[in-house]
Scaffold this active site. Structure first.
Site, short mmCIF file in Angstrom:
data_model
loop_
_atom_site.label_atom_id
_atom_site.label_comp_id
_atom_site.label_asym_id
_atom_site.label_seq_id
_atom_site.Cartn_x
_atom_site.Cartn_y
_atom_site.Cartn_z
N HIS A 145 -3.87 0.56 -6.19
CA HIS A 145 -4.18 1.31 -5.06
C HIS A 145 -5.63 0.96 -4.61
O HIS A 145 -5.96 0.55 -3.38
CB HIS A 145 -4.34 2.92 -5.25
CG HIS A 145 -4.59 3.67 -3.91
ND1 HIS A 145 -5.75 4.04 -3.66
CD2 HIS A 145 -3.89 3.68 -2.74
CE1 HIS A 145 -5.91 4.53 -2.29
NE2 HIS A 145 -4.80 4.33 -1.90
N HIS A 193 0.96 -1.21 0.01
CA HIS A 193 0.04 0.01 0.01
C HIS A 193 0.80 1.27 0.03
O HIS A 193 0.95 1.84 -0.98
CB HIS A 193 -0.82 -0.10 1.24
CG HIS A 193 -1.93 1.14 1.22
ND1 HIS A 193 -2.58 1.50 2.27
CD2 HIS A 193 -2.42 1.98 0.32
CE1 HIS A 193 -3.49 2.42 2.17
NE2 HIS A 193 -3.14 2.92 0.71
N HIS A 225 1.38 5.01 -3.00
CA HIS A 225 1.54 6.53 -2.48
C HIS A 225 2.97 7.01 -2.47
O HIS A 225 3.11 8.26 -3.09
CB HIS A 225 1.42 6.54 -0.84
CG HIS A 225 -0.24 6.19 -0.48
ND1 HIS A 225 -1.08 7.34 -0.25
CD2 HIS A 225 -1.04 5.22 -0.25
CE1 HIS A 225 -2.14 7.13 -0.06
NE2 HIS A 225 -2.27 5.53 0.01
N ASN A 258 -6.52 -0.93 -0.90
CA ASN A 258 -6.98 0.01 0.07
C ASN A 258 -8.67 0.15 0.35
O ASN A 258 -8.74 0.18 1.57
CB ASN A 258 -6.78 1.62 -0.58
CG ASN A 258 -7.27 2.75 0.33
OD1 ASN A 258 -6.38 2.91 1.59
ND2 ASN A 258 -8.42 3.24 0.27
N ILE A 276 -6.88 8.97 -1.00
CA ILE A 276 -7.07 8.76 0.43
C ILE A 276 -6.11 7.37 0.89
O ILE A 276 -5.68 6.94 -0.11
CB ILE A 276 -8.63 8.12 0.73
CG1 ILE A 276 -8.95 8.06 1.99
CG2 ILE A 276 -8.78 6.67 0.15
CD1 ILE A 276 -8.62 9.39 2.90
#
Length: 897
Positions: free
Chosen positions: A747, A555, A560, A751, A897
Site C-alpha cells: 500500500h 491500489h 483496500h 499510495n 488512508i
C-alpha cells in the site's frame, strides 16, 4: 486535584449544582468542577461485589468473609468523544459527585484450588479525579483476596450518558503495576448495558486459555459476530458487529436512475466482501442498498480516533473531499473546458484558483488553501509536486516514462515478454484480429539492430505494459460515455545494458462495432514534428491507462478491498487474546473506516473515480473483472508477484533467494528487504507460539478465521485450488507475511507517491477525452492537429474541473496524518509483555532501520540510474518512517488512508 474543563462544560456548572443537591455532598468537593481525593469519599460512593451477585453472573464460589484481603488501587486513563457531549455534562457530573463514573470488575485468571471453579470477581466504582484535555483519569480501589491470583481480564461499564474512549487501566499490585491496554470506545450504560471485557497482555491459544477466561473469550466473539444482537435492521454507531455484504451500495437509483449500478460481488461480478451495514434496500432496486445521509456504519473501534489530540486525521482528510468539490464546481462551471495553454496548468501552482471566502475550506485543506485578505476570496493554490520541483521537463522524456514503471507510482504492472509475436487471447470473432501490429522490424529499427528477436527473448530484454485484453471489451462502452474515449493499449520496452528501459512502440486498438471494423495502429518515438506529436499523444493514452489501472487495481482492489475480509474474519473468529490477532491487529487499523468513506465519495456512482478516471461508471465493474481473472492470494506476496511477472526467478545463491531480471528495479530492491524483514519477524513470532505444527491444526479459532476468509470474505473464489491451507508453521508464516506486506509495503508503494507523480497531471493524466488525430479524422480535426498540435494535446487531457478535483484528491490521499503508526516504530503492548517476542521485535526494528540507511545510500549511487541522477526523484516510498504531511515516504502498518 483541579480538572480543566472547556468553556462549554463551565456553562453546565449551575445545573450540576442544583442536581447535586439531590445527593449527599462529599466534603472533598467544593463544586462539581473540582474532583476530590478518592480516599476521602464516603462509603456510599464505593462498592464491592457480593457473593450472591458473583455466583449469579459468573457461577463462582463464595468468598469467605474472613478471607484475608488487600487493598488494590486502579487508575484508568480515558478520553471523551469530542463532539456532541455538552448536553450530557450535568448528568455525568452527578455520576462524578456520587463517585460512580465507571463500574470496574477484575477477573482472576486462576481457579480456586479448593473447588476447581473460577474465583469471584472483585469490583468497584471508579471516579474521575483529574482531567486535562484530552485525557481524563479515574481512580478505584478494590478489596481483593490475597489469593486472587493473576488478573486475566477487566470488565468495564460506562455509567455516563456519553461514550468514553478507554485508553488503559493500571492496577497497583503488591508485586508491581499491571497495565491493561484497551484503546476502545465504551458506550454509555443507557445504550449498551453489557460490561465490556479487556484481556491482559498475555496471549493464549484457545487450548491454552486459563479456565476462568474461556467463557469470556467465547462470549466476546459471539458479540462481535452479532449473535447476541436483539434487533434487526441498520447497525447503530455504538455496535461492534462484524459481518459481510456485497458491494450493493455504490449506486443510488432512488435518487437518480442514471446512478444505478450493478451489485458487485456474486456470480456475475465476483468481488471481495465488505462490512455489512444493515441499511434498507432501495425502493427502485431491492438488490441495492440505500445511501441516505450520514456516515456508513463500521464497528465503533474501526473508526478513526478523534481522541488522539490531532485535528488532521484520515477522517478529516476524507471529509474534505466532498466538501471541496462543490466549491470547485462553482468556479469551474464548464465541466468540459480544457486548459487553454500549458502556462495555465503551471498557474495552478503559482497563482491558484479563487474560491469563495465563506466556503470554510481553510481548516479542511490547510496545505492547499491560502488565506487572503478580508477583501479577497481564499486561494486554492497547489504545492508544486516533487517531480516538477526537481525537473520541470522530466515528464516529457521517454526515459522518465520508462523509469516510472520501475520506480514510480505503479511498479506492479511491467511484465517480461515471454512469447513473440504479441497476441490477444480474446475471441477474434468478437474483437478482431488478435495478432499485434508490433513487428520485429519495428522493434529492430528502434534498438538499432543490436540483436534478433530470439536473442532479445532469450536475454530477457523485452518488457511490456499490456492493457490490451483487459480494456478491449470496455472500449465501445466507454466511448458511449460523455467527454471520454478509450483504446486498448500495449507499450513495449527494451532493456538497455545500464538497467534502464526504453519505450520502443505503443499499439492502440479499437474493437469492431456495428458501424466499423477493428482499428489499430502502432506508434514509435518520432524524429520529425508530426511523428513526435503522434508519439506524445499515444504515450498520453498509454499512461492514462496505467493511471486508471493503478488507482482501481494496484491500489483499491489489491490493498483496500482485498484486505477488508481478513479484518472482518479476524474479529469474528480470533479472540483479542489470540497471538495471531495481536500480530495482525496493527495492520488492520482504520482500514474498514477508510473503505467505508471510499464507498461514500470515491468509488460510488458519480464519485471522484467515475467523474475523473477513464472507466467512468464501469470503474468498479472493471476491477471486478480483474479480481475474477487475475487475483490470487498466493501471488500477492512480493516474491511471488515478481516471479509471476517475469521480473525475478528463484536463485538460492542470490540475495533474498531471487535474482531480478532488471537489476536496478528500485521498488523490488527496497521491497525485498522490507518483505524479508517482515517475514523474519513473523517467523520468530509464529514459532514462539506454535512450536509444533499440530498446534496450528488444532487451533479452532485460527482454522475458523482462515476458513471464513476463503469461504465467505473471498467466497467468490472459494473453490480455487491455489488457496493455502494452514497445516504447518511455514503455511501460517506465508499467509500472515502476505497480509502484513499488502497492508504495509504494497500500500505504501502505490499510495504515498500519488501527489508527487500525479499532482502535475500531464505526467499521469487520469482520462483522455478525444481520439488520436489519425483515427478516422475529419478535415477540421486534421487541420487543428497540423496547425495547433498543442491544443489537441490539451483537449486530450482531463478538463480543468477534472484535473483540479484529482489534484485535490491526490494531495489529500498522499498525506500522512500526525497520528500515523509506522511499521516497527513502536511495539504493541502484548509484544513488549513477552521478553522473547520483544527481543524478536527489536531485531525487526533494527532491520527496518538498516533499510532506511540502504535506501539513502542507493539514492546517491549514480550508477543506479532509475533512482539517482540529475533531477531524478529519489525512490523513498518504502522508507519506513516519515514526518506528517505529503512526504513521498513512510510505511504505515496499515491502510489508514
Amino acid at each position: 486535584m483541579f480538572c480543566r474543563e472547556s468553556s462549554s462544560s463551565l456553562q453546565t456548572v449551575n445545573i450540576a449544582k442544583s442536581l447535586s443537591s439531590l445527593f449527599p455532598k462529599p466534603s472533598a468537593f467544593i463544586n462539581p468542577i473540582f474532583v476530590g481525593r478518592r480516599d476521602k469519599l464516603p462509603r456510599r460512593g464505593r462498592c464491592k461485589v457480593t457473593a450472591s451477585r458473583a455466583n449469579t453472573e459468573h457461577g463462582g464460589n463464595v468468598v469467605k468473609k474472613n478471607a484475608p484481603k488487600i487493598k488494590v488501587k486502579g487508575f484508568i486513563t480515558a478520553q471523551e468523544e469530542s463532539r456532541g457531549i455538552a448536553f450530557s455534562r450535568p448528568l455525568d457530573q452527578i455520576a462524578d459527585i456520587r463517585g460512580k463514573s465507571l463500574l470496574v470488575e477484575l477477573i482472576s485468571a486462576e481457579t480456586d484450588p479448593r473447588t476447581g471453579t473460577e474465583k469471584d470477581p472483585v469490583e468497584d466504582y471508579a471516579q474521575r479525579i483529574w482531567c486535562e484535555a484530552p485525557d481524563e483519569k479515574y481512580e478505584c480501589e478494590f478489596e481483593m483476596p490475597e489469593d486472587f491470583g493473576t488478573i486475566g481480564a477487566i470488565r468495564v461499564q460506562n455509567q455516563y450518558h456519553r461514550e468514553l474512549f478507554l485508553k488503559k487501566m493500571e492496577i497497583e499490585l503488591p508485586d508491581g503495576t499491571v497495565t491493561f491496554t484497551c484503546d476502545s470506545w465504551i458506550a454509555p450504560k443507557s445504550v449498551d448495558p453489557a460490561m465490556r471485557i479487556f484481556f491482559s497482555s498475555n496471549s493464549y491459544l484457545p487450548s491454552q486459555t486459563p479456565e476462568p477466561l474461556k467463557q469470556f473469550r467465547k462470549k466476546e466473539l459471539e458479540t462481535l459476530k452479532g449473535n447476541n444482537r436483539e434487533k434487526l435492521g441498520e447497525f447503530t454507531k455504538y455496535e461492534r458487529v462484524y459481518d459481510y455484504d456485497v458491494y450493493n451500495d455504490l449506486g443510488d437509483p432512488d435518487n437518480d436512475p442514471e446512478l444505478a449500478r450493478p451489485v458487485i460481488g456474486g456470480l456475475s461480478h465476483p468481488y471481495p466482501r465488505r462490512c455489512k451495514t444493515g441499511r434498507k434496500p432501495c425502493e427502485s432496486d431491492p438488490s441495492s442498498e440505500q445511501r441516505y445521509g450520514g456516515e456508513f456504519y463500521v464497528p465503533r473501534d474501526e473508526e478513526f480516533s478523534t481522541a488522539k489530540g490531532t485535528s488532521f486525521t484520515g477522517k478529516t482528510i476524507l471529509a474534505a473531499i466532498p466538501a471541496v468539490f462543490p466549491q470547485i464546481e462553482s468556479v469551474l462551471l464548464d465541466p468540459h473546458l480544457p486548459f487553454p495553454h500549458f502556462k495555465a496548468i503551471q498557474n495552478l501552482f503559482e497563482e491558484g484558483i479563487e474560491l469563495p471566502k465563506d466556503a470554510g475550506l481553510l481548516p479542511l485543506l490547510p496545505r492547499l488553501i491560502k488565506a487572503a485578505t478580508e477583501a479577497r476570496d481564499d486561494i486554492l493554490q497547489f504545492e508544486a509536486p516533487v517531480l516538477i520541483n526537481r525537473d520541470g521537463f522530466s515528464w516529457l522524456r521517454d526515459h522518465e516514462f520508462a523509469r516510472q514503471t520501475l520506480a514510480g507510482l505503479n511498479p506492479y504492472c511491467i511484465e517480461l515478454v515471454k512469447e513473440w509475436p504479441l497476441k490477444s487471447k480474446l475471441d477474434p470473432a468478437i474483437y478482431g484480429d488478435p495478432t499485434s501490429l508490433i513487428t520485429w522490424d519495428i522493434v529492430e529499427k528502434e534498438v538499432k539492430g543490436n540483436m534478433s528477436v530470439d536473442e532479445a527473448l532469450k536475454s530477457k530484454r523485452l518488457f511490456v505494459l499490456d492493457y490490451h485484453d483487459l480494456l478491449l471489451p470496455y472500449v465501445n462502452k466507454v466511448r458511449e460515455l460523455d467527454n471520454t474515449t478509450l483504446y486498448a493499449s500495449r507499450t513495449l520496452f527494451f532493456l538497455s545494458d545500464d538497467s534502464t528501459l526504453r519505450p520502443v512502440a505503443i499499439e492502440l486498438t479499437c474493437p469492431p462495432n456495428i458501424n466499423k471494423p477493428q482499428w489499430k495502429q502502432v506508434f514509435t518515438p518520432g524524429y520529425d514534428a508530426t511523428s513526435c506529436w503522434l508519439w506524445s499523444l499515444a504515450k498520453t493514452h498509454a499512461i492514462c491507462h496505467d493511471a486508471g489501472y493503478h488507482q482501481l487495481i494496484s491500489h483499491w482492489l489489491r490493498t483496500h478491498c482485498c484486505m477488508e475480509p481478513y479484518i472482518i474474519a479476524a474479529n469474528r473468529q480470533l479472540s483479542a487474546m489470540h497471538p495471531i490477532y495481536r500480530l495482525l491487529h496493527p495492520h488492520f487499523r482504520y482500514t474498514m473506516e477508510i473503505n467505508a468513506r471510499a464507498r461514500q465519495s470515491l468509488i460510488n456512482a458519480g464519485g471522484i473515480i467515475e467523474t475523473c478516471f477513464w472507466p467512468g461508471k464501469y470503474s468498479v465493474e472493471l476491477s471486478s473483472d480483474v479480481y475474477d481473472k487475475l487475483w490470487r492470494f498466493d501471488m500477492e506476496g512480493l516474491p511471488a508477484d515478481l516471479i509471476r511477472r517475469g521480473l525475478a526467478e528463484e536463485d538460492e545463491t542470490a540475495k533474498h533467494g531471487l535474482r531480478l531480471t532488471i537489476p536496478d528495479y528500485p521498488f523490488a530492491n527496497d521491497g525485498l528487504i522490507l518483505w524479508d524483514s517482515i517475514k523474519e519477524w513473523v517467523t520468530d513470532y509464529v514459532k514462539h507460539y506454535y512450536p509444533d505444527a499440530e498446534l496450528i491444526k488444532l487451533d479452532e479459532e485460527l482454522q475458523g478465521w482462515w476458513t471464513e476468509v476463503r469461504n465467505i470474505g473471498h467466497g467468490d473464489k472459494k473453490d480455487e485450488p491455489w488457496w493455502p491451507v494452514l497445516e504447518t508453521q511455514d503455511d501460517l508464516i506465508g499467509v500472515v507475511t502476505t497480509i502484513a506486506w499488502v497492508a504495509s509495503g504494497h500500500h505504501a508503494a502505490v499510495n504515498f507517491g500519488q501527489y508527487g507523480y500525479g499532482g502535475y497531471f500531464p505526467n499521469r493524466p487520469t482520462t483522455t477525452r478525444i481520439r488520436m488525430p489519425v483515427e478516422e479524422p475529419t478535415d477540421e480535426e486534421l487541420k487543428e492537429f497540423f496547425e495547433t498540435p498543442e491544443k489537441v494535446m490539451l483537449k486530450t487531457y482531463p478538463s480543468q474541473k477534472q484535473a483540479t478535483l484529482v489534484m485535490v484528491t491526490l494531495d489529500l490521499l498522499s498525506t500522512h496524518s500526525p497520528d500515523e503508526e509506522y511499521i516497527g516504530e513502536y511495539p504493541e503492548a502484548s509484544w513488549a509483555n513477552d521478553p522473547i517476542i520483544f527481543a524478536a521485535y527489536e531485531r525487526f526494528k533494527g532491520r527496518l532501520q538498516y533499510l532506511e540507511g540502504v535506501i539513502d545510500e542507493r539514492n546517491v549511487t549514480l550508477s543506479l540510474k532509475n533512482r539517482a541522477g540529475a533531477g531524478v526523484v529519489k525512490y523513498e516510498l518504502l522508507k519506513p518512517i516519515s514526518e506528517a504531511g505529503v512526504t513521498g515516504m513512510g510505511v504505515p502498518y496499515s491502510i489508514s488512508i
